[in-house]
Design a protein around this motif. Structure first.
Motif, PDB file in Angstrom:
ATOM      1  N   GLN A  66     -31.736  -7.842 -31.618  1.00  0.00           N
ATOM      2  CA  GLN A  66     -32.312  -7.795 -32.943  1.00  0.00           C
ATOM      3  C   GLN A  66     -33.465  -8.783 -33.020  1.00  0.00           C
ATOM      4  O   GLN A  66     -33.462  -9.798 -32.350  1.00  0.00           O
ATOM      5  N   GLU A  67     -34.393  -8.475 -33.877  1.00  0.00           N
ATOM      6  CA  GLU A  67     -35.512  -9.389 -34.085  1.00  0.00           C
ATOM      7  C   GLU A  67     -35.062 -10.575 -34.930  1.00  0.00           C
ATOM      8  O   GLU A  67     -34.034 -10.526 -35.601  1.00  0.00           O
ATOM      9  N   ALA A  68     -35.871 -11.615 -34.900  1.00  0.00           N
ATOM     10  CA  ALA A  68     -35.583 -12.803 -35.705  1.00  0.00           C
ATOM     11  C   ALA A  68     -35.759 -12.475 -37.187  1.00  0.00           C
ATOM     12  O   ALA A  68     -36.482 -11.537 -37.556  1.00  0.00           O
ATOM     13  N   TRP A  69     -35.090 -13.252 -38.031  1.00  0.00           N
ATOM     14  CA  TRP A  69     -35.237 -13.068 -39.471  1.00  0.00           C
ATOM     15  C   TRP A  69     -36.651 -13.410 -39.881  1.00  0.00           C
ATOM     16  O   TRP A  69     -37.254 -14.355 -39.381  1.00  0.00           O
TER      17      TRP A  69
ATOM     18  N   HIS B 228     -34.279 -12.448 -46.910  1.00  0.00           N
ATOM     19  CA  HIS B 228     -35.194 -12.227 -45.799  1.00  0.00           C
ATOM     20  C   HIS B 228     -34.656 -11.064 -44.983  1.00  0.00           C
ATOM     21  O   HIS B 228     -33.488 -10.711 -45.052  1.00  0.00           O
TER      22      HIS B 228
ATOM     23  N   ARG C 268     -35.134  -8.356 -41.322  1.00  0.00           N
ATOM     24  CA  ARG C 268     -35.501  -8.255 -39.912  1.00  0.00           C
ATOM     25  C   ARG C 268     -35.472  -6.785 -39.525  1.00  0.00           C
ATOM     26  O   ARG C 268     -34.805  -5.968 -40.158  1.00  0.00           O
TER      27      ARG C 268
ATOM     28  N   CYS D 244     -31.203 -15.977 -48.528  1.00  0.00           N
ATOM     29  CA  CYS D 244     -31.789 -17.183 -47.959  1.00  0.00           C
ATOM     30  C   CYS D 244     -32.197 -18.106 -49.106  1.00  0.00           C
ATOM     31  O   CYS D 244     -32.304 -17.682 -50.247  1.00  0.00           O
TER      32      CYS D 244
END
Length: 114
Positions: free
Chosen positions: A1-4, A16, A18, A48
């Motif tokens: 998975q991509e970063a937040w 937030h 992703r 967040c």
């Protein structure tokens, strides 16, 4: 998975997101909509909190001496300001305190002298 990604707010609570992908049975990575159909959808957003853009500085008005409590009162720091309370033996709002007449308000420990 991509970063937040960045929080949706720069001061306070927000969310937030992703980019979410997951592998199909043939190994091809597919998008979140297809992941859900496969029963593998990891969260694509979450709560967040950010303080980076907050312009409010935490101030202790009591310690800084910027309060308006009376001389005969105690100042108590609070999250969003302060409170004032008259010292024992004084009555009032905490911003204005007057000496209490214990005989009039019957808070004395004296024997009745009649």
């Amino acid at each position: 998975q991509e970063a937040w990604g960045a929080c949706s707010t720069t001061c306070g609570s927000g969310t937030h997101a992703r980019l979410v992908t997951c592998p199909r049975s043939d190994g091809v990575m597919v998008s979140v909509g297809q992941c859900a159909a496969l029963g593998q959808a990891p969260p694509s957003s979450e709560a967040c909190t950010s303080a980076a853009g907050c312009s409010d500085k935490i101030v202790n008005e009591c310690a800084a001496g910027s309060h308006t409590c009376a001389e005969d009162a105690v100042c108590s720091d609070e999250v969003n300001g302060y409170t004032c309370a008259c010292n024992p033996g004084f009555l009032g709002s905490g911003h204005l305190c007057v000496d209490a007449d214990e005989c009039v308000i019957a808070s004395h420990n004296c024997a009745d002298k009649s």
